[in-house]
Structure formats: C-alpha cells, structure tokens
Design a protein around this motif. Structure first.
Motif, PDB file in Angstrom:
ATOM      1  N   HIS A 120      -5.142   8.615 -14.722  1.00 16.06           N
ATOM      2  CA  HIS A 120      -5.491   9.003 -16.244  1.00 16.06           C
ATOM      3  C   HIS A 120      -4.362   8.627 -17.102  1.00 16.06           C
ATOM      4  CE1 HIS A 120      -9.139  11.117 -14.832  1.00 16.06           C
ATOM      5  NE2 HIS A 120      -8.446  11.903 -13.965  1.00 16.06           N
ATOM      6  N   SER A 121      -3.136   8.809 -16.783  1.00 21.50           N
ATOM      7  CA  SER A 121      -1.755   8.648 -17.611  1.00 21.50           C
ATOM      8  C   SER A 121      -1.924   7.017 -17.764  1.00 21.50           C
ATOM      9  CB  SER A 121      -0.798   9.235 -17.053  1.00 21.50           C
ATOM     10  OG  SER A 121      -0.321   8.620 -15.622  1.00 21.50           O
ATOM     11  N   PHE A 122      -1.044   6.860 -18.780  1.00 21.20           N
ATOM     12  CA  PHE A 122      -0.769   5.080 -19.142  1.00 21.20           C
ATOM     13  C   PHE A 122      -0.060   4.722 -17.888  1.00 21.20           C
ATOM     14  CE2 PHE A 122       2.373   2.200 -20.455  1.00 21.20           C
ATOM     15  CZ  PHE A 122       1.513   1.194 -20.864  1.00 21.20           C
ATOM     16  N   LEU A 123       1.085   5.261 -17.572  1.00 25.67           N
ATOM     17  CA  LEU A 123       1.899   4.758 -16.152  1.00 25.67           C
ATOM     18  C   LEU A 123       0.947   4.744 -14.917  1.00 25.67           C
ATOM     19  CD1 LEU A 123       5.323   6.534 -16.468  1.00 25.67           C
ATOM     20  CD2 LEU A 123       4.752   4.110 -17.177  1.00 25.67           C
ATOM     21  N   GLY A 124       0.147   5.643 -14.746  1.00 25.02           N
ATOM     22  CA  GLY A 124      -0.987   5.616 -13.527  1.00 25.02           C
ATOM     23  C   GLY A 124      -1.664   4.335 -13.646  1.00 25.02           C
ATOM     24  N   ARG A 125      -2.210   4.049 -14.848  1.00 23.89           N
ATOM     25  CA  ARG A 125      -3.267   3.316 -15.060  1.00 23.89           C
ATOM     26  C   ARG A 125      -2.807   1.749 -14.976  1.00 23.89           C
ATOM     27  NH1 ARG A 125      -7.348   5.277 -19.891  1.00 23.89           N
ATOM     28  NH2 ARG A 125      -8.380   6.971 -18.625  1.00 23.89           N
ATOM     29  N   LEU A 126      -1.371   1.752 -15.631  1.00 21.70           N
ATOM     30  CA  LEU A 126      -0.522   0.247 -15.517  1.00 21.70           C
ATOM     31  C   LEU A 126      -0.356   0.046 -14.153  1.00 21.70           C
ATOM     32  CD1 LEU A 126       1.152  -1.942 -16.897  1.00 21.70           C
ATOM     33  CD2 LEU A 126       3.035  -0.276 -17.062  1.00 21.70           C
ATOM     34  N   PHE A 164       0.882  -1.245  -0.188  1.00 23.11           N
ATOM     35  CA  PHE A 164       0.019  -0.038   0.004  1.00 23.11           C
ATOM     36  C   PHE A 164       0.821   1.310  -0.049  1.00 23.11           C
ATOM     37  CE2 PHE A 164      -3.482  -2.699   2.467  1.00 23.11           C
ATOM     38  CZ  PHE A 164      -3.976  -3.223   1.439  1.00 23.11           C
ATOM     39  N   LEU A 165       2.027   1.160   0.799  1.00 22.91           N
ATOM     40  CA  LEU A 165       2.728   2.375   0.895  1.00 22.91           C
ATOM     41  C   LEU A 165       3.687   2.486  -0.446  1.00 22.91           C
ATOM     42  CD1 LEU A 165       4.516   1.882   4.626  1.00 22.91           C
ATOM     43  CD2 LEU A 165       2.718   3.903   3.945  1.00 22.91           C
ATOM     44  N   THR A 166       3.956   1.427  -0.982  1.00 19.41           N
ATOM     45  CA  THR A 166       4.951   1.543  -2.268  1.00 19.41           C
ATOM     46  C   THR A 166       4.132   2.178  -3.384  1.00 19.41           C
ATOM     47  OG1 THR A 166       6.358  -0.056  -1.567  1.00 19.41           O
ATOM     48  CG2 THR A 166       6.163   0.365  -4.008  1.00 19.41           C
ATOM     49  N   PHE A 167       2.757   1.573  -3.457  1.00 21.02           N
ATOM     50  CA  PHE A 167       1.830   2.040  -4.754  1.00 21.02           C
ATOM     51  C   PHE A 167       1.255   3.654  -4.374  1.00 21.02           C
ATOM     52  CE2 PHE A 167       2.454  -2.334  -5.754  1.00 21.02           C
ATOM     53  CZ  PHE A 167       2.082  -2.177  -7.228  1.00 21.02           C
ATOM     54  N   GLY A 168       0.951   3.726  -3.175  1.00 22.01           N
ATOM     55  CA  GLY A 168       0.513   4.949  -2.815  1.00 22.01           C
ATOM     56  C   GLY A 168       1.455   6.112  -3.044  1.00 22.01           C
ATOM     57  N   THR A 217      -8.118   0.532  -4.002  1.00 22.16           N
ATOM     58  CA  THR A 217      -8.172  -0.242  -4.937  1.00 22.16           C
ATOM     59  C   THR A 217      -7.902  -1.822  -4.829  1.00 22.16           C
ATOM     60  OG1 THR A 217      -7.545   1.588  -6.102  1.00 22.16           O
ATOM     61  CG2 THR A 217      -7.074  -0.400  -7.127  1.00 22.16           C
ATOM     62  N   ALA A 218      -6.975  -1.960  -3.820  1.00 23.51           N
ATOM     63  CA  ALA A 218      -6.508  -3.369  -3.582  1.00 23.51           C
ATOM     64  C   ALA A 218      -7.706  -4.070  -2.762  1.00 23.51           C
ATOM     65  CB  ALA A 218      -5.413  -3.270  -2.478  1.00 23.51           C
ATOM     66  N   SER A 219      -8.581  -3.332  -2.103  1.00 17.00           N
ATOM     67  CA  SER A 219      -9.668  -4.074  -1.311  1.00 17.00           C
ATOM     68  C   SER A 219     -10.679  -4.427  -2.212  1.00 17.00           C
ATOM     69  CB  SER A 219      -9.826  -3.419  -0.224  1.00 17.00           C
ATOM     70  OG  SER A 219     -10.214  -2.208  -0.429  1.00 17.00           O
ATOM     71  N   THR A 220     -10.683  -3.953  -3.571  1.00 12.99           N
ATOM     72  CA  THR A 220     -11.889  -3.800  -4.548  1.00 12.99           C
ATOM     73  C   THR A 220     -12.823  -3.280  -4.229  1.00 12.99           C
ATOM     74  OG1 THR A 220     -12.839  -6.080  -3.634  1.00 12.99           O
ATOM     75  CG2 THR A 220     -10.843  -6.367  -5.231  1.00 12.99           C
ATOM     76  N   VAL A 221     -12.863  -2.319  -3.237  1.00 10.36           N
ATOM     77  CA  VAL A 221     -14.087  -1.397  -3.187  1.00 10.36           C
ATOM     78  C   VAL A 221     -14.311  -0.597  -4.083  1.00 10.36           C
ATOM     79  CG1 VAL A 221     -14.865   0.535  -1.587  1.00 10.36           C
ATOM     80  CG2 VAL A 221     -13.687  -1.824  -0.623  1.00 10.36           C
ATOM     81  N   GLY A 222     -13.067   0.053  -4.427  1.00 12.42           N
ATOM     82  CA  GLY A 222     -13.132   1.111  -5.802  1.00 12.42           C
ATOM     83  C   GLY A 222     -14.424   2.166  -5.721  1.00 12.42           C
ATOM     84  N   ALA A 281      -2.065   0.896 -11.348  1.00 15.04           N
ATOM     85  CA  ALA A 281      -3.324   0.637 -10.939  1.00 15.04           C
ATOM     86  C   ALA A 281      -3.636  -1.056 -11.329  1.00 15.04           C
ATOM     87  CB  ALA A 281      -4.639   1.387 -11.277  1.00 15.04           C
ATOM     88  N   LEU A 282      -3.324  -1.276 -12.249  1.00 15.51           N
ATOM     89  CA  LEU A 282      -3.548  -2.649 -12.777  1.00 15.51           C
ATOM     90  C   LEU A 282      -2.763  -3.531 -12.133  1.00 15.51           C
ATOM     91  CD1 LEU A 282      -4.764  -4.693 -14.793  1.00 15.51           C
ATOM     92  CD2 LEU A 282      -3.120  -4.238 -16.446  1.00 15.51           C
ATOM     93  N   ILE A 283      -1.208  -3.177 -11.905  1.00 13.50           N
ATOM     94  CA  ILE A 283      -0.494  -4.155 -11.048  1.00 13.50           C
ATOM     95  C   ILE A 283      -1.128  -4.298  -9.651  1.00 13.50           C
ATOM     96  CG2 ILE A 283       1.933  -4.443 -10.303  1.00 13.50           C
ATOM     97  CD1 ILE A 283       2.782  -2.831 -12.954  1.00 13.50           C
TER      98      ILE A 283
END
Length: 328
Positions: free
Chosen positions: A66-72, A26-30, A54-59, A74-76
C-alpha cells in the motif's frame, strides 16, 4: 575469496545459475517488503510468498503493498522477476529439447547392466531387435552404428549410440563392462573380406576393453573364421554358409517350402544347452529324450567337448559333462 566463489559460480550449469539468481531475487524482495510493510506482510515467509507469486505473474492478490516504497518495490520486482522466471523456464525447455535430441541422435552414453550390444544396423539386426523387444520381459539393447543419424527403433528398450564400433570412445559409451553379450553383424555394403576385417577389428577393440564379455561375430568368408576365433570370438556365425545350406536343401526338396516353414517355426522357439543331470548320466539318448518330451522339451543332440552329435542313435549313452541341446 570472493573471486574464487564467483569463478565457481560461473562453472555451474546455466540452469543452476539462473535458479540461484531467481532464489536470491525472491529472498531479497521478500525480506525487503516485510520490513517496508510489516503490517501487510507479517512474516518473512509472507514476503517471500508474495515475491514468488508476483514475479511469476500469477498475482493472487492476497498480499498487496500500500505504501509508495512498497509499490515501487513491487514494480521493480515485476520488471526484474518476469525476465528471470522466463529465462529459467526457457532455459529449462531448451535443455530438455537438447537432451532429447542428443538421446535420439546417439550422443548419450548408456548406463546399465545385463544388456545386449548389437553393432551394425541392417535387416538382420532389425529383425533380431524386433524379436527381442516383442517378448513379455524385454532385455535392454544397445545399438551401435555409424551410418544412422537417429535411433531407428521407437522402443524404450533400445538405446542408440552413433559411432564406429572399432573406436574405444564409442564402445565405452555402451557400458561394455556390464554388458551380457555383444553381437557384431557384418556390413554387407562392403566387400566381404573388408567387412570381415572390420568385424574382427571391432572384436579386438571390445576384447581389449573387456575380455570377459561374450562376443558373437558374423563372418562372411570361411578364411576369416580362424582369425575371428584368434581375436577372441566366443562364437562365429558363418551367414553365407548357413544361406548355402538353406539353398541346397531347397534345391533337393520337392518345392513345397518345407524348410522355409521349419525355419519360420524356429523363430518362435529357443535352442538352449543344459548340463546333463546326474539322473541322466549312464542312460541312453532315447530314455533322456522321452523324459524331456514329457516336460515339453525336444532333445535334438549332445555336445561332448568340442564335438556335437545331432540326433544320435537311441542307444547313445549320456556321459558326465555332456551338454543336452534342447528346443524349448
């Protein structure tokens, strides 16, 4: 140094290790999403909040990259985070179930003070536990038995320990050092002499671990009463002798069940002993009896040293250090 930290980490409980890994993720991705999209995630806290949601699938959708790297990123996080969160809660549920099973099966040591330990499960201990747990302020009871597979009493005031009463490990699980009293019941499934030998062996184990705890022992054969007292029993209950007295009185009665009715009434009252008060010393038994009757107590006898006198003559004089035997 890193190797030592890694070994220390591996020694932690599985649940704690998964929790640490989840927090690290959570800290790393945040922090990463904050630097990748500072306009969308103004602070590191916003990034961590988004990572956890996001990780807890609540969303909730309040923060969306919005950016490509940001969405990538989020996907990971979704692929990695769901597994970690699921593992954490799955492990937590499994640990809770395992703990409950261990508690029910008598594998969890008891921690407390002022409790009563009852060794042996039978009809006598069943009735006794029912009486002790039915009062307005129940006392904690620790039941020890080797034949049971699970706690037979559904009460939060009864803690079950599975094991042999004459084994140190079993007795130590009952927190014997802080117990108020111990009751050792006889195993009537064995030969009477063998049952008494087991009871005395259990008594020796308890007294060897904690000499100050008061022990009450049920003995079936008259010959073993002396050995039980030698082993340190504070009180010996000769259940066979009590049964024979009951039968004799029943045979000599008129068949009206009077003794049975009296015994049934005795289950609702308590026999206690109190040191004679200074104002009672020198007075006759009848006067003291009348005074206690006015207070709602029934005086039935006097214990003087090793001698017990039941229903003495009214002129019997109460002396210093006498104990009054009272039903209340």
């Amino acid at each position: 140094m890193p190797n030592r930290v890694y070994i220390s980490f591996l020694r932690l409980p599985l649940l704690v290790r998964i929790l640490f890994i989840a927090l690290l993720v959570f800290l790393t991705f945040g922090i990463s999403i904050h630097f990748l999209e500072p306009d969308t995630f103004p602070s590191i806290f916003d990034g961590i909040w988004w990572a956890i949601i996001t990780a807890s699938t609540v969303g909730y959708g309040d923060y969306v990259p919005h950016s490509f790297l940001g969405r990538l990123t989020a996907l990971i996080l979704i692929l990695l985070g769901v597994g970690i969160v699921s593992s954490y809660f799955g492990t937590l549920a499994a640990a809770a179930v395992t703990k409950q099973d261990a508690f029910s099966e008598g594998r969890i040591p008891f921690k407390g003070t002022g409790h009563i330990i009852i060794i042996g499960w039978n009809e006598r201990s069943r009735e006794l536990i029912h009486k002790l747990t039915s009062v307005s302020i129940p006392q904690m009871i620790v039941l020890i038995d080797e034949t049971l597979e699970a706690n037979p009493v559904k009460s939060r005031f009864v803690h079950f320990i599975q094991g042999k009463g004459h084994v140190d490990e079993t007795i130590l699980k009952s927190d014997i050092q802080h117990a108020e009293k111990v009751l050792i019941t006889a195993d009537r499934g064995n030969d009477e002499l063998q049952a008494d030998m087991n009871s005395i062996l259990t008594l020796l184990t308890i007294k060897g671990l904690c000499t100050q705890v008061k022990c009450i022992v049920e003995i079936l054969t008259a010959e073993q009463v002396v050995n039980a007292l030698r082993a340190g029993a504070d009180e010996v209950i000769q259940s066979n002798k009590l049964t024979s007295v009951f039968m004799v009185n029943s045979l000599h009665s008129n068949g009206d069940g009077l003794l049975s009715n009296v015994v049934h009434q005795l289950q609702e009252v308590k026999l206690s002993s109190f040191m004679a008060e200074e104002k009672d010393i020198g007075k006759c038994f009848g006067e003291v009896c009348q005074r206690l009757l006015n207070q709602g107590f029934l005086l039935i006898g006097i214990k003087r040293g090793e001698d017990t006198v039941l229903n003495p003559v009214h002129s019997f004089t109460v002396e210093e250090n006498d104990q009054l035997l009272i039903f209340k």
